[in-house]
Scaffold this motif. Structure first.
Motif, PDB file in Angstrom:
ATOM      1  N   ILE A 156      10.072  11.974   1.689  1.00 15.06           N
ATOM      2  CA  ILE A 156       9.727  12.590   0.399  1.00 15.06           C
ATOM      3  C   ILE A 156       9.290  11.511  -0.599  1.00 15.06           C
ATOM      4  O   ILE A 156       8.292  11.656  -1.302  1.00 15.06           O
ATOM      5  N   LEU A 157      10.057  10.432  -0.640  1.00 15.06           N
ATOM      6  CA  LEU A 157       9.742   9.346  -1.578  1.00 15.06           C
ATOM      7  C   LEU A 157       8.398   8.698  -1.263  1.00 15.06           C
ATOM      8  O   LEU A 157       7.651   8.334  -2.170  1.00 15.06           O
ATOM      9  N   ILE A 158       8.069   8.569   0.004  1.00 17.03           N
ATOM     10  CA  ILE A 158       6.790   7.966   0.401  1.00 17.03           C
ATOM     11  C   ILE A 158       5.640   8.949   0.201  1.00 17.03           C
ATOM     12  O   ILE A 158       4.630   8.612  -0.422  1.00 17.03           O
ATOM     13  N   ASP A 159       5.780  10.155   0.719  1.00 14.58           N
ATOM     14  CA  ASP A 159       4.672  11.119   0.729  1.00 14.58           C
ATOM     15  C   ASP A 159       4.379  11.736  -0.643  1.00 14.58           C
ATOM     16  O   ASP A 159       3.220  11.904  -1.007  1.00 14.58           O
ATOM     17  N   ILE A 160       5.408  12.094  -1.381  1.00 15.55           N
ATOM     18  CA  ILE A 160       5.213  12.809  -2.641  1.00 15.55           C
ATOM     19  C   ILE A 160       5.247  11.878  -3.848  1.00 15.55           C
ATOM     20  O   ILE A 160       4.452  12.015  -4.771  1.00 15.55           O
ATOM     21  N   PHE A 161       6.157  10.902  -3.816  1.00 15.72           N
ATOM     22  CA  PHE A 161       6.314  10.018  -4.973  1.00 15.72           C
ATOM     23  C   PHE A 161       5.614   8.671  -4.793  1.00 15.72           C
ATOM     24  O   PHE A 161       5.695   7.803  -5.655  1.00 15.72           O
ATOM     25  N   LYS A 162       4.911   8.519  -3.676  1.00 11.12           N
ATOM     26  CA  LYS A 162       4.051   7.350  -3.410  1.00 11.12           C
ATOM     27  C   LYS A 162       4.788   6.005  -3.495  1.00 11.12           C
ATOM     28  O   LYS A 162       4.238   5.022  -3.962  1.00 11.12           O
ATOM     29  N   LYS A 163       6.030   5.993  -3.026  1.00  6.42           N
ATOM     30  CA  LYS A 163       6.792   4.749  -2.959  1.00  6.42           C
ATOM     31  C   LYS A 163       6.465   4.042  -1.647  1.00  6.42           C
ATOM     32  O   LYS A 163       6.167   4.686  -0.643  1.00  6.42           O
ATOM     33  N   ASP A 164       6.534   2.705  -1.660  1.00  3.50           N
ATOM     34  CA  ASP A 164       6.375   1.982  -0.387  1.00  3.50           C
ATOM     35  C   ASP A 164       7.678   2.125   0.384  1.00  3.50           C
ATOM     36  O   ASP A 164       8.709   2.551  -0.146  1.00  3.50           O
TER      37      ASP A 164
END
Length: 99
Positions: free
Chosen positions: A39-47
């Motif tokens: 979720i953090l990578i896909d939606i919130f664009k976190k590495d």
């Protein structure tokens, strides 16, 4: 006085930045760590590294700020995450608070 002079003098418009809202991720005992990271990578664009750090902070402290956004963007991101969690059968929760 020319038309140009009178028009220039009457445009004192101040543009304000939109209010920011924090997206808060809440811990639960059932949602997998892998799902939270995705979720953090896909939606919130976190590495990947940041996503793992945020996930561990939520796991240990119970909640964490994922990011600050204008209200409409914050709401959209939370809704996407919650829809995905429901589709996967997780009780995952997020909330929005004024920054």
């Amino acid at each position: 006085m020319s038309t140009r002079e009178s028009t220039q003098g009457s445009t004192n418009i101040k543009i304000r930045e939109p209010k920011q809202y924090n997206v808060i991720m809440l811990n639960d005992d059932f949602t997998t760590m892998e799902f939270v990271v995705s979720i953090l990578i896909d939606i919130f664009k976190k590495d990947h590294t940041s996503a793992n750090q945020i996930m561990m902070f939520v796991h240990k402290k119970g909640r964490a700020v994922v990011g600050a956004y204008p209200y409409d963007i914050a709401l959209s991101k939370v809704n996407k995450a919650m829809d995905r969690a429901r589709a996967e059968g997780f009780p995952f929760r997020m909330t929005i608070e004024e920054a």
